[in-house]
Design a protein around this motif. Structure first.
Motif, PDB file in Angstrom:
ATOM      1  N   LEU A  34      43.139  60.004  -5.405  1.00  0.00           N
ATOM      2  CA  LEU A  34      42.718  58.816  -4.660  1.00  0.00           C
ATOM      3  C   LEU A  34      42.119  57.719  -5.528  1.00  0.00           C
ATOM      4  O   LEU A  34      42.251  56.531  -5.199  1.00  0.00           O
ATOM      5  CB  LEU A  34      41.717  59.215  -3.576  1.00  0.00           C
ATOM      6  CG  LEU A  34      42.292  60.062  -2.441  1.00  0.00           C
ATOM      7  CD1 LEU A  34      41.176  60.604  -1.556  1.00  0.00           C
ATOM      8  CD2 LEU A  34      43.278  59.258  -1.609  1.00  0.00           C
ATOM      9  N   GLU A 258      49.044  65.092  -0.681  1.00  0.00           N
ATOM     10  CA  GLU A 258      49.917  63.926  -0.806  1.00  0.00           C
ATOM     11  C   GLU A 258      50.379  63.438   0.563  1.00  0.00           C
ATOM     12  O   GLU A 258      50.504  62.231   0.804  1.00  0.00           O
ATOM     13  CB  GLU A 258      51.119  64.271  -1.693  1.00  0.00           C
ATOM     14  CG  GLU A 258      50.751  64.504  -3.148  1.00  0.00           C
ATOM     15  CD  GLU A 258      51.898  65.065  -3.966  1.00  0.00           C
ATOM     16  OE1 GLU A 258      51.819  64.987  -5.202  1.00  0.00           O
ATOM     17  OE2 GLU A 258      52.868  65.597  -3.376  1.00  0.00           O
ATOM     18  N   LEU A 261      47.877  60.998   2.346  1.00  0.00           N
ATOM     19  CA  LEU A 261      47.467  59.731   1.731  1.00  0.00           C
ATOM     20  C   LEU A 261      47.557  58.554   2.694  1.00  0.00           C
ATOM     21  O   LEU A 261      46.625  57.747   2.800  1.00  0.00           O
ATOM     22  CB  LEU A 261      48.305  59.463   0.483  1.00  0.00           C
ATOM     23  CG  LEU A 261      47.811  60.100  -0.810  1.00  0.00           C
ATOM     24  CD1 LEU A 261      48.740  59.749  -1.960  1.00  0.00           C
ATOM     25  CD2 LEU A 261      46.388  59.688  -1.121  1.00  0.00           C
ATOM     26  N   ARG A 265      44.457  56.266   4.042  1.00  0.00           N
ATOM     27  CA  ARG A 265      44.421  54.822   3.847  1.00  0.00           C
ATOM     28  C   ARG A 265      44.205  54.097   5.165  1.00  0.00           C
ATOM     29  O   ARG A 265      43.415  53.147   5.243  1.00  0.00           O
ATOM     30  CB  ARG A 265      45.702  54.349   3.162  1.00  0.00           C
ATOM     31  CG  ARG A 265      45.811  54.792   1.712  1.00  0.00           C
ATOM     32  CD  ARG A 265      47.082  54.336   1.039  1.00  0.00           C
ATOM     33  NE  ARG A 265      47.183  52.874   0.973  1.00  0.00           N
ATOM     34  CZ  ARG A 265      48.047  52.230   0.213  1.00  0.00           C
ATOM     35  NH1 ARG A 265      48.876  52.906  -0.554  1.00  0.00           N
ATOM     36  NH2 ARG A 265      48.084  50.914   0.213  1.00  0.00           N
TER      37      ARG A 265
END
Length: 271
Positions: A34, A258, A261, A265
């Motif tokens: 990150l 992954e 992510l 966000r």
């Protein structure tokens, strides 16, 4: 000159903080994954690991919630079930699975808990070409991550999900909650013996240490079964090494992170 290295995030007095809580914490991959994202987005923020023993969890979380420049927390083993009661509000997934893996400071100063482990795991599976829809899955480990993965596999359309955990109270509670939403598709196992499945998942901490036993025996698994582990470090756990040696398709733990992510966000407004 381009070095090929990820951009470095300078730490200043204005830097916003995100903490990763776990015990142990040396294996966490969130900072490495990150922090480059934050740098590429030109965000004055950094993700740092925080080692928290279970008996100190509430003290640490309550303290962090009062750190004015801390915007969120990521939560890993073994705190995902316990941390939900330290949030002011819980998202829908937390209510279903009973655990959280992320907390966000809200505009009013309260804290919202959510869980993206399951959706991230399924996104990683699909991205690697392992489509769960219409298949048969089995899961060992009904803790924080395991419960979220169980719900996500059912939401993704697996026809049958078998779950095992050594904690029979935890196991029966999870199966009961899932059966309300997906009746007839969830079954509790009396032992870690996974048969007639397309996807076999280790959602326990077994594999973090080199001398850990296998979370489930590999001999009963059918040829072509996908063997997945949620442990991220080491990347090649004993389970995955031995499954690959038997010709099974393997799925690494890093794919779960992954796969989260985009959710992270969006959750933290990192655009």
């Amino acid at each position: 000159m381009t070095t090929g290295q990820p951009p470095v995030v300078p730490i200043r007095g204005t830097t916003r903080l995100y903490a990763v809580l776990g015990d142990p914490v040396a294996q966490v991959q969130a900072p490495a994954l990150l922090n480059p994202v934050l740098a590429e987005l030109h965000r004055d923020a950094v993700v740092v690991p925080v080692h928290v023993r279970p008996q100190h969890l509430e003290t640490v979380v309550r303290g962090l919630q009062r750190v004015a420049n801390l915007d969120g927390m990521f939560v890993t083993v073994p705190h995902k079930a316990a941390v939900r009661r330290l949030a002011d509000r819980c998202g829908a997934t937390v209510g279903i699975v009973g655990s959280a893996n992320v907390l966000r400071r809200e505009a009013d100063g309260g804290w919202l808990a959510e869980n993206f482990d399951g959706s991230g795991f399924v996104a990683g599976l699909v991205g690697a070409g392992h489509e769960p829809q219409g298949g048969r899955a089995a899961l060992v480990g009904a803790g924080g991550a395991g419960s979220a993965i169980a719900a996500a596999l059912l939401a993704a359309g697996v026809d049958r999900l078998c779950v095992y955990d050594t904690d029979t109270v935890k196991l029966s509670g999870l199966v009961a909650r899932l059966d309300v939403r997906w009746p007839g598709r969830v079954h509790a196992l009396t032992g870690p013996h996974l048969r007639d499945v397309d996807i076999a998942v280790n959602a326990t901490p077994l594999g973090l240490r080199a001398d850990d036993p296998l979370p489930f025996p590999l001999e009963p698994l059918p040829p072509g079964c996908v063997v997945a582990d949620i442990i991220m470090k080491p990347r090649e756990t004993r389970l995955l090494r031995e499954a690959a040696a038997r010709g099974h398709r393997i799925h690494h733990g890093i794919h779960m992170l992954e796969g989260q992510l985009n959710s992270y966000r969006a959750f933290f407004g990192l655009r």
